[in-house]
Design a protein around this motif. Structure first.
Motif, mmCIF file in Angstrom:
data_model
loop_
_atom_site.group_PDB
_atom_site.id
_atom_site.type_symbol
_atom_site.label_atom_id
_atom_site.label_comp_id
_atom_site.label_asym_id
_atom_site.label_seq_id
_atom_site.Cartn_x
_atom_site.Cartn_y
_atom_site.Cartn_z
ATOM 1 N N VAL A 1 0.839 -1.200 0.000
ATOM 2 C CA VAL A 1 0.000 0.000 0.000
ATOM 3 C C VAL A 1 0.874 1.250 0.000
ATOM 4 C CG1 VAL A 1 -1.649 1.329 1.368
ATOM 5 C CG2 VAL A 1 -1.979 -1.122 1.054
ATOM 6 N N GLU A 2 1.935 1.242 0.780
ATOM 7 C CA GLU A 2 2.816 2.407 0.834
ATOM 8 C C GLU A 2 3.551 2.626 -0.489
ATOM 9 O OE1 GLU A 2 5.279 1.697 4.254
ATOM 10 O OE2 GLU A 2 3.836 2.656 5.603
ATOM 11 N N ALA A 3 3.739 1.570 -1.282
ATOM 12 C CA ALA A 3 4.449 1.684 -2.550
ATOM 13 C C ALA A 3 3.567 2.183 -3.695
ATOM 14 C CB ALA A 3 5.061 0.332 -2.921
ATOM 15 N N LEU A 4 2.254 2.252 -3.491
ATOM 16 C CA LEU A 4 1.355 2.702 -4.556
ATOM 17 C C LEU A 4 1.694 4.136 -4.963
ATOM 18 C CD1 LEU A 4 -2.015 1.290 -3.194
ATOM 19 C CD2 LEU A 4 -0.710 0.447 -5.168
ATOM 20 N N PRO A 5 1.533 4.464 -6.243
ATOM 21 C CA PRO A 5 1.877 5.816 -6.723
ATOM 22 C C PRO A 5 1.136 6.926 -5.979
ATOM 23 C CG PRO A 5 1.345 4.366 -8.562
ATOM 24 C CD PRO A 5 1.060 3.607 -7.318
ATOM 25 N N ALA B 1 2.420 13.335 -4.661
ATOM 26 C CA ALA B 1 1.215 12.866 -5.349
ATOM 27 C C ALA B 1 0.052 13.789 -4.987
ATOM 28 C CB ALA B 1 0.901 11.431 -4.953
ATOM 29 N N ASP B 2 -0.863 13.956 -5.941
ATOM 30 C CA ASP B 2 -2.031 14.819 -5.721
ATOM 31 C C ASP B 2 -2.962 14.176 -4.703
ATOM 32 O OD1 ASP B 2 -4.031 16.706 -5.918
ATOM 33 O OD2 ASP B 2 -4.928 15.756 -7.681
ATOM 34 N N LYS B 3 -3.124 14.850 -3.577
ATOM 35 C CA LYS B 3 -3.998 14.326 -2.522
ATOM 36 C C LYS B 3 -5.137 15.299 -2.222
ATOM 37 C CE LYS B 3 -0.312 11.602 -0.422
ATOM 38 N NZ LYS B 3 0.874 12.025 -1.122
ATOM 39 N N THR B 4 -5.432 16.167 -3.185
ATOM 40 C CA THR B 4 -6.507 17.134 -2.963
ATOM 41 C C THR B 4 -7.851 16.437 -2.817
ATOM 42 O OG1 THR B 4 -6.723 17.466 -5.344
ATOM 43 C CG2 THR B 4 -5.322 19.024 -4.134
ATOM 44 N N TRP B 5 -7.963 15.218 -3.345
ATOM 45 C CA TRP B 5 -9.225 14.486 -3.223
ATOM 46 C C TRP B 5 -9.550 14.216 -1.763
ATOM 47 C CZ3 TRP B 5 -9.524 9.827 -0.791
ATOM 48 C CH2 TRP B 5 -8.325 9.161 -0.561
ATOM 49 N N VAL B 6 -8.527 14.104 -0.919
ATOM 50 C CA VAL B 6 -8.765 13.839 0.499
ATOM 51 C C VAL B 6 -9.456 15.042 1.132
ATOM 52 C CG1 VAL B 6 -7.674 13.351 2.727
ATOM 53 C CG2 VAL B 6 -6.794 12.277 0.644
#
Length: 81
Positions: A48-52, A58-63
């Motif tokens: 899970v930590e290795a996912l792009p 990485a764009d985390k604005t969705w959070v």
């Protein structure tokens, strides 16, 4: 949004439950040994930590959007009787 907190009336049942829990806490030893994580669990965490999407930059604005929508949704909620 302002939330008013009113003092709750005494609840004999809750007070009794708290006394019981306090007694248990005092008499039952707490287990303090370390938690052991299985190799399968550790491998899953690495995957899970290795996912792009979990990499720096990485764009985390969705959070932020999801959290805002969550708060707005529950702010609109009304009790149904």
């Amino acid at each position: 949004m302002t939330v008013r907190k009113r003092p709750l009336p005494p609840d004999p049942g809750a007070e009794r439950a708290l006394r019981i829990l306090d007694e248990i806490r005092r008499t039952v030893p707490l287990e303090t040994r370390p938690v052991v994580l299985s190799p399968e669990y550790l491998r899953a965490v690495e995957q899970v930590e290795a996912l792009p999407e979990n990499q720096d930059g990485a764009d985390k604005t969705w959070v932020e959007r999801a959290q805002r929508e969550f708060r707005e949704h529950y702010a609109r909620a009304r009790q149904v009787r």
